[in-house]
Every structure is written in structure tokens, then in C-alpha cells.
Design a protein around this motif. Structure first.
Motif, mmCIF file in Angstrom:
data_model
loop_
_atom_site.group_PDB
_atom_site.id
_atom_site.type_symbol
_atom_site.label_atom_id
_atom_site.label_comp_id
_atom_site.label_asym_id
_atom_site.label_seq_id
_atom_site.Cartn_x
_atom_site.Cartn_y
_atom_site.Cartn_z
ATOM 1 N N SER A 37 16.416 3.160 49.304
ATOM 2 C CA SER A 37 17.194 2.348 48.358
ATOM 3 C C SER A 37 16.890 2.808 46.939
ATOM 4 O O SER A 37 15.921 3.546 46.714
ATOM 5 C CB SER A 37 16.799 0.880 48.496
ATOM 6 N N GLY A 38 17.696 2.361 45.989
ATOM 7 C CA GLY A 38 17.498 2.748 44.585
ATOM 8 C C GLY A 38 16.096 2.426 44.082
ATOM 9 O O GLY A 38 15.442 3.257 43.447
ATOM 10 N N GLY A 39 15.639 1.222 44.413
ATOM 11 C CA GLY A 39 14.305 0.805 43.965
ATOM 12 C C GLY A 39 13.218 1.631 44.608
ATOM 13 O O GLY A 39 12.222 1.982 43.973
ATOM 14 N N GLN A 40 13.422 1.938 45.902
ATOM 15 C CA GLN A 40 12.429 2.755 46.613
ATOM 16 C C GLN A 40 12.400 4.181 46.054
ATOM 17 O O GLN A 40 11.347 4.790 45.943
ATOM 18 C CB GLN A 40 12.736 2.784 48.108
ATOM 19 N N LYS A 41 13.589 4.699 45.717
ATOM 20 C CA LYS A 41 13.645 6.052 45.124
ATOM 21 C C LYS A 41 12.875 6.080 43.807
ATOM 22 O O LYS A 41 12.127 7.015 43.527
ATOM 23 C CB LYS A 41 15.098 6.463 44.863
ATOM 24 N N GLN A 42 13.094 5.050 43.007
ATOM 25 C CA GLN A 42 12.407 4.992 41.721
ATOM 26 C C GLN A 42 10.896 4.897 41.955
ATOM 27 O O GLN A 42 10.115 5.560 41.272
ATOM 28 C CB GLN A 42 12.933 3.790 40.934
ATOM 29 N N ALA A 43 10.511 4.072 42.950
ATOM 30 C CA ALA A 43 9.088 3.934 43.273
ATOM 31 C C ALA A 43 8.519 5.280 43.732
ATOM 32 O O ALA A 43 7.391 5.641 43.379
ATOM 33 C CB ALA A 43 8.890 2.872 44.348
ATOM 34 N N LEU A 44 9.308 6.029 44.504
ATOM 35 C CA LEU A 44 8.851 7.342 44.987
ATOM 36 C C LEU A 44 8.696 8.323 43.820
ATOM 37 O O LEU A 44 7.715 9.073 43.764
ATOM 38 C CB LEU A 44 9.836 7.882 46.032
ATOM 39 N N ALA A 45 9.668 8.298 42.912
ATOM 40 C CA ALA A 45 9.569 9.177 41.731
ATOM 41 C C ALA A 45 8.290 8.846 40.954
ATOM 42 O O ALA A 45 7.573 9.735 40.502
ATOM 43 C CB ALA A 45 10.799 9.016 40.842
ATOM 44 N N ILE A 46 7.990 7.561 40.847
ATOM 45 C CA ILE A 46 6.775 7.150 40.138
ATOM 46 C C ILE A 46 5.537 7.579 40.929
ATOM 47 O O ILE A 46 4.567 8.076 40.366
ATOM 48 C CB ILE A 46 6.776 5.628 39.863
ATOM 49 N N ALA A 47 5.596 7.428 42.269
ATOM 50 C CA ALA A 47 4.450 7.812 43.111
ATOM 51 C C ALA A 47 4.123 9.292 42.946
ATOM 52 O O ALA A 47 2.954 9.675 42.832
ATOM 53 C CB ALA A 47 4.738 7.496 44.574
ATOM 54 N N SER A 48 5.162 10.135 42.919
ATOM 55 C CA SER A 48 4.895 11.577 42.866
ATOM 56 C C SER A 48 4.308 11.958 41.502
ATOM 57 O O SER A 48 3.545 12.910 41.387
ATOM 58 C CB SER A 48 6.149 12.386 43.194
ATOM 59 N N VAL A 49 4.652 11.188 40.498
ATOM 60 C CA VAL A 49 4.090 11.402 39.173
ATOM 61 C C VAL A 49 2.646 10.891 39.132
ATOM 62 O O VAL A 49 1.738 11.530 38.612
ATOM 63 C CB VAL A 49 4.980 10.665 38.139
ATOM 64 N N LEU A 50 2.452 9.741 39.753
ATOM 65 C CA LEU A 50 1.152 9.084 39.754
ATOM 66 C C LEU A 50 0.092 9.898 40.487
ATOM 67 O O LEU A 50 -1.074 9.926 40.084
ATOM 68 C CB LEU A 50 1.347 7.749 40.466
ATOM 69 N N ALA A 51 0.511 10.574 41.572
ATOM 70 C CA ALA A 51 -0.431 11.340 42.383
ATOM 71 C C ALA A 51 -1.089 12.448 41.570
ATOM 72 O O ALA A 51 -2.189 12.892 41.872
ATOM 73 C CB ALA A 51 0.288 11.929 43.588
ATOM 74 N N LEU A 52 -0.412 12.889 40.528
ATOM 75 C CA LEU A 52 -0.964 13.937 39.665
ATOM 76 C C LEU A 52 -2.041 13.383 38.734
ATOM 77 O O LEU A 52 -2.709 14.141 38.046
ATOM 78 C CB LEU A 52 0.155 14.568 38.818
ATOM 79 N N ARG A 53 -2.186 12.052 38.749
ATOM 80 C CA ARG A 53 -3.149 11.371 37.879
ATOM 81 C C ARG A 53 -3.017 11.802 36.424
ATOM 82 O O ARG A 53 -3.989 12.227 35.793
ATOM 83 C CB ARG A 53 -4.588 11.651 38.335
ATOM 84 N N PRO A 54 -1.802 11.718 35.893
ATOM 85 C CA PRO A 54 -1.633 12.129 34.497
ATOM 86 C C PRO A 54 -2.296 11.115 33.574
ATOM 87 O O PRO A 54 -2.413 9.945 33.920
ATOM 88 C CB PRO A 54 -0.117 12.100 34.309
ATOM 89 N N LYS A 55 -2.736 11.596 32.424
ATOM 90 C CA LYS A 55 -3.321 10.685 31.443
ATOM 91 C C LYS A 55 -2.220 9.858 30.781
ATOM 92 O O LYS A 55 -2.451 8.757 30.324
ATOM 93 C CB LYS A 55 -4.067 11.481 30.376
#
Ligand SMILES: Nc1ncnc2c1ncn2[C@@H]1O[C@H](COP(=O)(O)OP(=O)(O)OP(=O)(O)O)[C@@H](O)[C@H]1O
Ligand SMILES: [Mg+2]
Length: 288
Positions: A146-164
């Protein structure tokens, strides 16, 4: 507090455009700060975010003058891999960002690019999928979410990089209220658990107003108003000029002040408003 982002006298002009989209903008964001960037359509918010990421001028060609620092890095001259260690962006439209065939791969892929060991990748994927509420969907195709899940996934893939630093460019604008709530809860969780520095472009303020450290209001390529939410909303903000609505309780308070009611302060949250209004009612009861 260390400085996460420092911009001095930044000018950005897209190729073939006469006018600058960003006009002499200076800005400093401290490590761990949560900053909202607001302002009318076309005022230069996305342009600013893309320049902090170095996507302008590396990918999108433009004339850039002035200086940008992200910690000790100059994104205008650094490589994408270097930049990604410090700062990542979540776009308005997550489809732009989802490039693989499974939820697992979507998060693992950038980590593989960073050359992390397989065990560490597995651990991080598991962790971030839990954080964003996508555990159990590892094998699903991102397109089927779903749209919300896609957005959550986009955030997850960014988060996994542990950006500052995470930049979010209108992360909820495509979502229904339920999806919006998931994503905004997630952003607040990031802030609390990981102390990530967050720069979010948002039109809706209600969900963030109690948590955000600072609001930057842009207009015509410049920052025209800046301060903590209490300060920014202490003077009447007109949505048609500012390009965003103040908290509803502040709008009610502006109306009351205009109609002659003396308020000790302009409230920005419901609880604050209740206390103020209760105070006024008690005073009236006492004096009658
Ligand atoms: N790729 C581009 N080429 C030429 N001009 C552009 C490009 N992208 C944006 N602009 C122009 O630069 C200005 C700033 O646009 P920008 O996308 O940064 O605004 P914004 O504040 O993010 O707006 P919105 O709230 O609608 O997303 C606008 O005048 C826009 O038309
Ligand atoms: Mg934009």
C-alpha cells in the motif's frame, strides 16, 4: 551540539532558468535537531534539499554559488557513497526510490553496496523492518504494498544505512490519514530512539508541532521566518501567504485576539489551548 548542516549564502539557478530558485540562503542545523521546512509551492524547499544531498548539481544540473557543509563533508564536491554515509533523503513519491523485487532486497541492497558483512545486513534489515512495521512482508514485492507501506519501506531502506541526517520531502503527501499516522509516528520514533537529525518538508504541522525544535519558513528562495513553533506561531500566520496552515488551535486564538479577547499567549497544542481557555473562564467566574 555539533553542526550537522551549515549553509552560507547559497544561490541555486536551474539550467535555462533566468531566476534563482534559492536566493542567498544561510542556515545552520545542529546534530540531533528536528527541523520543519515550510512555505508555499515553488518557494525552493525541494531545491534546497536536493542541494544539501549534492543531487544538485551532480544529477540535476544547476548553477550553485555559496557553501554547503554536511558535518565535515562538502556535498557539492563529494561522491554519492560518501554523502550517503551522512545524509539520505526520502522523496515525496516512494515509487521513485523502490528499485528491487522484494521488501528484503530493498533494504539489503544499499547495505550490500556499502560492503557490509552478510550477517550484519540480515540483522539490520530485521531491525528496521520491525521499526517501520513491515516484519513478515520480507518476500513481498514492493509494488504490491500500500502507499503507506511503500513510504515506510522507503524510510526503512534509508534508516538501515544509519544516516546521521534524514531529509524527508513531504513524506506524507501521498498518504491517507492512516498512512500519514504510521509515517509520522515513525518519524517521531526515529527522533526519540536514534536521535537522528531530521529536516522534514511538511505542509501539515499538527503532528509535529509539539516535537519539532525549529520551523523554517521559506518564501521566494529565502528563509523569511524562523524559530521554535511557539515563536513562529506567536504572530498571526495567514495560510494563503505562508503556504501552510498554522495549528488549528492557533487559528482559533488569532480569531479571538482579533475579536478583542486578551490571551496570555497563542497556544500551539490542544492541551495548551485548554489550559489558557480554562484560565480565562476561571478569571471570569472569579470576577463575576
Ligand atoms: N528541474 C527544474 N528545472 C527548472 N526549474 C525548476 C526545476 N525544479 C524546480 N524548478 C523551479 O524552481 C523553483 C523552486 O522549486 P522547488 O521544487 O524547489 O519548490 P518547492 O518549494 O519544493 O515546491 P512544492 O511545495 O510545490 O514541492 C520553482 O520556481 C520551480 O518551478
Ligand atoms: Mg517540493
Amino acid at each position: 551540539m555539533a553542526t550537522a548542516i551549515k549553509i552560507e549564502d547559497l544561490w541555486v539557478r536551474y539550467r535555462e532558468e533566468e531566476d534563482y530558485a534559492v536566493k542567498g540562503l544561510s542556515l545552520e542545523i545542529g546534530e540531533g535537531e528536528f527541523v520543519l521546512l515550510m512555505g508555499p509551492s515553488g518557494c525552493g524547499k525541494t531545491t534546497l534539499c536536493l542541494t544539501i544531498m549534492g543531487i544538485i548539481p551532480r544529477v540535476i544540473k544547476a548553477e550553485v554559488k555559496g557553501s554547503v557543509r554536511v558535518f565535515d563533508l562538502d556535498p557539492l564536491n563529494a561522491s554519492p557513497t560518501e554523502i550517503a554515509k551522512y545524509v539520505t533523503i526520502v522523496f515525496q513519491n516512494p515509487e521513485m526510490q523502490l528499485v528491487t523485487t522484494s521488501v528484503y532486497e530493498e533494504v539489503a541492497f544499499p547495505l550490500e553496496n556499502f560492503g557490509l558483512p552478510r550477517d550484519e545486513i540480515k540483522r539490520r534489515v530485521k531491525e528496521v523492518l520491525e521499526v517501520v512495521g513491515l516484519s513478515g512482508l520480507e518476500d513481498r514485492s514492493p509494488a504490491s504494498l500500500s502507499g503507506g507501506q511503500k513510504q515506510a519501506l522507503a524510510i526503512a531502506s534509508v534508516l538501515a544505512l544509519r544516516p546521521k541526517i534524514i531529509i524527508l520531502d513531504e513524506p506524507t503527501s501521498q498518504l491517507d490519514p492512516q498512512g500519514t499516522k504510521r509515517v509520522t509516528d515513525l518519524i517521531l520514533k526515529l527522533r526519540k530512539e536514534f536521535e537522528t537529525t531530521i529536516l522534514a518538508v511538511e505542509h501539515r504541522i499538527e503532528w509535529a508541532v509539539e516535537y519539532v525544535d525549529r520551523i523554517l519558513v521559506m518564501s521566494g528562495g529565502k528563509i523569511v521566518l524562523e524559530g521554535d513553533p511557539k515563536t513562529v506561531f506567536s504572530k498571526e500566520i495567514k495560510p494563503e501567504e505562508a503556504g501552510f496552515r498554522p495549528p488549528q488551535v492557533s487559528e482559533i486564538a488569532y480569531k479571538l485576539v482579533r475579536s478583542g479577547v486578551a490571551l496570555p499567549t497563542i497556544p500551539i497544542s490542544l492541551n495548551e489551548a485548554l489550559n489558557i481557555f480554562r484560565g480565562i473562564l476561571d478569571e471570569r467566574a472569579a470576577s463575576s
